[in-house]
Design a protein around this motif. Structure first.
Motif, mmCIF file in Angstrom:
data_model
loop_
_atom_site.group_PDB
_atom_site.id
_atom_site.type_symbol
_atom_site.label_atom_id
_atom_site.label_comp_id
_atom_site.label_asym_id
_atom_site.label_seq_id
_atom_site.Cartn_x
_atom_site.Cartn_y
_atom_site.Cartn_z
ATOM 1 N N GLN A 126 -8.769 7.224 -5.492
ATOM 2 C CA GLN A 126 -7.691 7.934 -4.807
ATOM 3 C C GLN A 126 -7.919 9.437 -4.930
ATOM 4 O O GLN A 126 -7.978 9.973 -6.042
ATOM 5 N N ASN A 168 0.847 -1.189 0.000
ATOM 6 C CA ASN A 168 0.000 0.000 0.000
ATOM 7 C C ASN A 168 0.885 1.242 0.000
ATOM 8 O O ASN A 168 2.113 1.142 -0.052
ATOM 9 N N TYR A 228 -2.881 3.316 -6.728
ATOM 10 C CA TYR A 228 -2.745 4.324 -5.679
ATOM 11 C C TYR A 228 -2.239 5.608 -6.328
ATOM 12 O O TYR A 228 -1.679 5.584 -7.430
#
Length: 505
Positions: free
Chosen positions: A386, A108, A463
């Protein structure tokens, strides 16, 4: 005696004097002045330092604290112009390839670090950013030996890293263990009472997901239990004062205010909490949500941009304007046949306390005028959207399949900068609500991911930061490929394989 006629005289301000006035204006004030006076606009376009300030407002940015002696207005304008042109087109300038061990249990982002965890290790790969004087060749790779980690949060300005792990107690209940450490040494943080913090969740169900957010001295640890229950630990990491919240979801607006979403009776609402004093946490305002969302699963998007000017790196040339930060609330239909989803957008600055008791409860019919709502299909969006400042990046299935049989996805971005230059209006079929009082102006872009980037592999997750998009691919052989796509990097930096450890600084 002749009658005296009153006359009006107009005095023209010289360009030199006008420039002195314009230099004192904020980017937004300068932008609005340009819209009102053509002469001002022409003057601003002629001088680099004024043009730079004008463009900051257009892209929803603020001038950074980096010294002008080292970073001239021309250099800032050139880089800002690149961001303005490249982000809406999803045209990155550099691609960094990271090989993550396939047995990593977590993968992550934490601030501007990509992290992945092994059985007894934690790796943090710093993401590049020429905007903050961190080009691809000067990033760090930190590696620490530690016990199992479920989630990581990083605040580089406070040299703070927080990791979480879940432990089963003898009575079957889950215990949350936090490590509050120095980012660069992994020793106890100098301002934390202890290197570790533990507390019982008082729940015996397994946990499916953990998320940690930091804002100044405040921290929230969100625990999603298997079965749908969610609890949030709100704490002051410098004193270890803590309390549990049972909202569906929460988001830290800053170190003083927290927004929670909760279902009460037959309706749902947002609640603005004052968390300045952990001893007297209180609800200051309630914002009603539309009745149609009463049975929906409600979640906030996590905005990765700075929450205030003081949380900006000292090396930043410019940064996302905290006043332009967008709040995203997702509402997913529930049930076996549910496939619809709404994304609601509003500026975070809208949520603030009031001194008028009769305005404590804000009806939806009023504050919906400041919102935008977009409709999507649940099965079309891959992973979580995101949010970065006033931009939302997400991965969306494009309806085709590769030769290997997996569904292809494309990159999508929604730019909600209040002063962005928009050529066409958003489609009304998808944007079911555009509030008349909203300053947000949505502009959407989609781009297929080049085959040179995917190498035929399926994209599992995405991300994003102010400078990067990170693509996570399916495992390939003895590693999991991760591509870091960076914006605003000179073309002199070639793409490379990033699989060697950098020394920790």
């Amino acid at each position: 005696m002749p009658h005296k006629v009153t006359t009006l005289r107009r005095y023209k301000i010289s360009n030199d004097v006008l420039m002195l006035i314009l230099e004192k204006l904020t980017p937004v004030a300068l932008y609005k002045t340009c819209q009102a006076f053509q002469r001002v606009w022409m003057l601003v376009m002629e001088f680099q330092h004024l043009r730079y300030k004008f463009e900051l407002a257009v892209v929803g940015m603020k001038d950074g604290p980096a010294s002008y002696s080292m970073r001239s207005p021309l250099l800032r304008l050139q880089l800002l112009t690149a961001y303005k042109k490249d982000w809406p087109r999803l045209m990155w300038n550099d691609e960094l390839k990271v090989r993550v061990p396939p047995d990593s249990t977590q993968l992550n982002l934490a601030s501007h670090f990509l992290y992945y965890t092994g059985n007894q290790s934690l790796d943090l790969v710093e993401l590049p950013s020429c905007r903050t004087s961190r080009p691809p060749s000067q990033t760090h790779h930190l590696k620490y030996i530690t016990s199992h980690v479920d989630c990581v949060a990083v605040d580089p300005l406070q040299s703070l890293i927080v990791t979480s792990s879940l432990i089963g107690a003898t009575n079957g209940q889950i215990v949350l263990r936090l490590k509050i450490r120095d980012l660069w040494t992994f020793d106890k943080h100098a301002k934390a009472p202890s290197a570790n913090y533990e507390c019982s969740t008082h729940i015996a169900q397994p946990i499916s997901n953990v998320y940690i957010a930091i804002a100044g001295t405040r921290m929230v640890v969100t625990l999603d239990f298997v079965g749908g229950l969610t609890r949030h630990l709100l704490m002051d990491w410098r004193t270890f004062q803590a309390m549990w919240l049972e909202e569906q979801d929460v988001v830290l607006l800053n170190s003083h205010y927290l927004l929670g979403v909760r279902k009460v009776g037959s309706h749902s609402a947002l609640y603005l909490y004052n968390v300045s004093d952990m001893r007297t946490v209180a609800i200051e305002r309630e914002y009603e949500l539309p009745p149609i969302w009463a049975k929906s699963a409600l979640r906030f998007g996590r905005n990765n941009a700075p929450t205030s000017d003081i949380t900006t790196p000292s090396t930043a040339l410019f940064y996302a304007d905290p006043a332009a930060r967008v709040l995203l609330l997702t509402a997913k239909q529930t049930g076996p046949n549910a496939n619809g989803m709404h994304w609601m957008f509003i500026t975070e600055a809208f949520f603030r306390p009031t001194s008028h008791p009769d305005r404590r409860i804000v009806p939806w019919i009023y504050w919906s005028q400041f919102c935008l709502i977009r409709e999507l299909q649940i099965n079309q969006v891959v992973g979580q959207p995101q949010v970065v400042g006033s931009r939302v990046v997400y991965l969306e299935k494009n309806g085709t399949r590769s030769s290997r049989g997996h569904e292809r996805s494309h990159l999508s971005v929604i730019d909600l900068s209040p002063y962005a230059e928009i050529a066409t209006l958003p489609p009304a079929k998808l944007w079911t609500l555009i509030g008349k009082q909203s300053t947000l102006r949505p502009s959407e872009t989609h781009r297929d991911i080049p085959s040179a980037t995917t190498n035929g592999l399926a994209v599992e997750n995405l991300y994003a930061t102010e400078d990067n998009i990170v693509l996570v691919f399916e495992t390939h052989g003895d590693y999991k490929p991760v591509n870091i796509l960076t914006f605003g990097v000179p073309s002199t930096y070639p793409a490379r394989i990033h699989d060697a450890y950098h020394p920790a600084h």
